[in-house]
Design an enzyme around this catalytic site. Sequence first.
Site, short mmCIF file in Angstrom:
data_model
loop_
_atom_site.label_atom_id
_atom_site.label_comp_id
_atom_site.label_asym_id
_atom_site.label_seq_id
_atom_site.Cartn_x
_atom_site.Cartn_y
_atom_site.Cartn_z
N VAL A 166 4.71 1.10 10.17
CA VAL A 166 3.28 1.40 10.20
C VAL A 166 2.83 1.85 11.59
CG1 VAL A 166 1.01 0.30 10.00
CG2 VAL A 166 2.74 -0.12 8.27
N THR B 279 -0.96 -6.53 7.66
CA THR B 279 -1.56 -7.17 6.48
C THR B 279 -1.71 -8.67 6.74
OG1 THR B 279 -0.58 -5.48 5.08
CG2 THR B 279 -1.28 -7.52 3.99
N GLU C 228 -3.83 -0.98 6.23
CA GLU C 228 -3.07 0.26 6.03
C GLU C 228 -2.68 0.39 4.56
OE1 GLU C 228 -2.12 2.85 8.31
OE2 GLU C 228 -1.98 3.50 6.23
N PHE C 229 -2.92 1.57 3.99
CA PHE C 229 -2.61 1.77 2.57
C PHE C 229 -1.54 2.83 2.33
CE2 PHE C 229 -6.84 -0.12 2.63
CZ PHE C 229 -6.75 -1.08 1.63
N LEU C 230 -0.87 3.26 3.41
CA LEU C 230 0.10 4.34 3.22
C LEU C 230 1.27 3.91 2.35
CD1 LEU C 230 2.66 3.43 5.05
CD2 LEU C 230 1.35 4.41 6.90
N CYS D 53 6.58 -4.55 1.02
CA CYS D 53 5.19 -4.98 0.86
C CYS D 53 4.90 -5.78 -0.41
CB CYS D 53 4.26 -3.78 0.93
SG CYS D 53 4.19 -3.07 2.58
N LYS E 232 6.28 -9.51 -0.80
CA LYS E 232 5.68 -10.42 0.19
C LYS E 232 4.18 -10.55 -0.01
CE LYS E 232 4.62 -8.15 4.51
NZ LYS E 232 3.23 -8.48 4.68
P1 NAD Z 1 8.16 -3.72 10.86
O1 NAD Z 1 8.83 -5.00 10.69
O2 NAD Z 1 8.85 -2.42 10.51
O3 NAD Z 1 7.71 -3.57 12.39
C1 NAD Z 1 7.06 -4.55 13.13
C2 NAD Z 1 7.27 -4.23 14.62
O4 NAD Z 1 6.49 -5.14 15.39
C3 NAD Z 1 8.71 -4.39 15.06
O5 NAD Z 1 9.16 -3.19 15.68
C4 NAD Z 1 8.65 -5.54 16.07
O6 NAD Z 1 9.59 -5.44 17.13
C5 NAD Z 1 7.22 -5.43 16.56
N1 NAD Z 1 6.71 -6.64 17.21
C6 NAD Z 1 6.84 -7.93 16.79
N2 NAD Z 1 6.23 -8.75 17.65
C7 NAD Z 1 5.70 -7.98 18.62
C8 NAD Z 1 4.92 -8.26 19.78
N3 NAD Z 1 4.58 -9.50 20.11
N4 NAD Z 1 4.54 -7.23 20.56
C9 NAD Z 1 4.89 -5.97 20.24
N5 NAD Z 1 5.60 -5.63 19.16
C10 NAD Z 1 6.01 -6.63 18.35
O7 NAD Z 1 6.82 -3.82 10.04
P2 NAD Z 1 6.00 -2.69 9.23
O8 NAD Z 1 6.67 -2.36 7.95
O9 NAD Z 1 5.62 -1.58 10.16
O10 NAD Z 1 4.69 -3.54 8.86
C11 NAD Z 1 3.76 -3.92 9.84
C12 NAD Z 1 2.56 -4.53 9.16
O11 NAD Z 1 1.92 -3.56 8.32
C13 NAD Z 1 2.89 -5.70 8.24
O12 NAD Z 1 1.83 -6.62 8.29
C14 NAD Z 1 2.95 -5.07 6.86
O13 NAD Z 1 2.66 -5.99 5.85
C15 NAD Z 1 1.87 -4.02 6.97
N6 NAD Z 1 2.02 -2.86 6.08
C16 NAD Z 1 3.24 -2.27 5.92
C17 NAD Z 1 3.36 -1.14 5.11
C18 NAD Z 1 4.70 -0.48 4.90
O14 NAD Z 1 4.78 0.39 4.04
N7 NAD Z 1 5.74 -0.81 5.62
C19 NAD Z 1 2.23 -0.61 4.48
C20 NAD Z 1 0.99 -1.22 4.69
C21 NAD Z 1 0.91 -2.34 5.50
#
Ligand code: NAD
Length: 441
Positions: free
Chosen positions: A24, A134, A162-164, A271, A274
Amino acid sequence: MLLFLSTVCYHHFMNVTVVGTGFVGVVSAAVFSKFGNIVYALDIDKSKINQLQKGKVPFYEPNLEDLIQKGIKDKNLHFTTSYETAIKNADVIIIAVGTPSAPDGQADLKYVFAASKSLAPYIKSGVIIGIKSTVPPGTNEQVSNIIKSKTKVKFATASLPEFLKEGSAVNDSINADRVVIGATEQLVINTLLKLHRPLKGKKIIVTPESAQMAKYAANAYLAQRITFINQIANLCDRTGADVNQVTEVIGADRRIGSHYWYPGLGYGGSCFPKDVRELAAYSKAVSEGDGLFVKIDDLNEKRLPKLIKRFESKVGGWQGKKVAVLGLSFKPNTDDMREAPSLKVISILKKAGATISAYDPISIPAAKKILKGITYTKTPYEALEKADVAILLVEWDQLISLDPHKVKAAMKGNVFIDTRNQYDPQEFKQLGLIYIGVGRS
Ligand code: NAD
């Protein structure tokens, strides 16, 4: 004159910092930089940042790498591990770190809180901190309290869910169905509207709590829609009905809609599983009864092993069989393996004594890190070579346009399991193949 123009143009742009360069975060950083903002993207993972600084995106997502490389070239997209560098000039900070499920099912907010603690000392007065991860309602207040305990500087928080969709994330961000801004102060709303103005899609202003609840509600709804049609598919299997025909009929009702019917082995990905569990745990925590959400999760969890058992009886046992697994990621156009059905399918089949040859157009490097002891192939037909059974798991373009004659010629056995209901059963049957779909046998 030139100087004047550029001053005028830049006047509208903001300094935006994205904390967390996961899926995201990278997409957000790329999109906000595309519209001329100066974007810093920050992560504590040094190797990720090293790659991103070189213009390499550590996962597959269509159109994203080009956007990142353009941002770097235009000098409005920067990647860093330094909180000070990233935060000190930021007008808007977007927290996009991971929020995995805690053992009790609730969202584990430790990364959100750690990021809040780390950024607090460097914020400038008036900064807006938007939470894109989220998270459950009430998180903004907790984040505010953490930051207030570290600084006297004035700031505001907002919710920016985020809704992507992975696989079309860049397009989804730019041409969003909606952009949700969860904020109450007018100044904050105005700034966030300005930042999101270039994005298409209806801008919906709600409270942070509504924004956060809407994110869970949207994902839980989509997950239950998959679970619902899977239950109907089970009934179709018992009655001789075809679930593809059933969805065509019910989809013609405008109250229901024809999109988003995906009968199969159940939902996966980073997503839905979880978020449904988190909503169940949240419902329980606020004494609202978690029955529906627990049931969705439970049905989905039990579905895949149950269907593999059903296939087993049709295949005549997996022991000694060579199985061609077609598709490995949790859905097409991504190499995300988080909760991908392939992981469970391959584990069950291997335990039952099958050998696996697997093909995926993009996800093999990602799969190789977690799936050992299987053969990976360069083409689908190579995976099918001398296979007793084929099982289609992901509807990649390359996998829904196989030539049934070539499939038949390559295979030793004759069972084709189509868990995505992509092929015409008759066409396979006429060639002497045993076609097994989901909800259409
Ligand atoms: P991800 O696990 O791919 O990435 C999370 C990143 O955060 C990692 O690179 C990690 O190193 C970093 N991080 C952790 N602690 C940190 C800190 N203290 N400082 C800086 N960086 C730090 O996660 P994602 O898939 O990008 O999802 C992120 C959020 O968005 C989640 O809450 C998820 O539920 C939500 N979300 C994800 C999607 C999706 O399609 N993947 C869609 C909508 C919402």
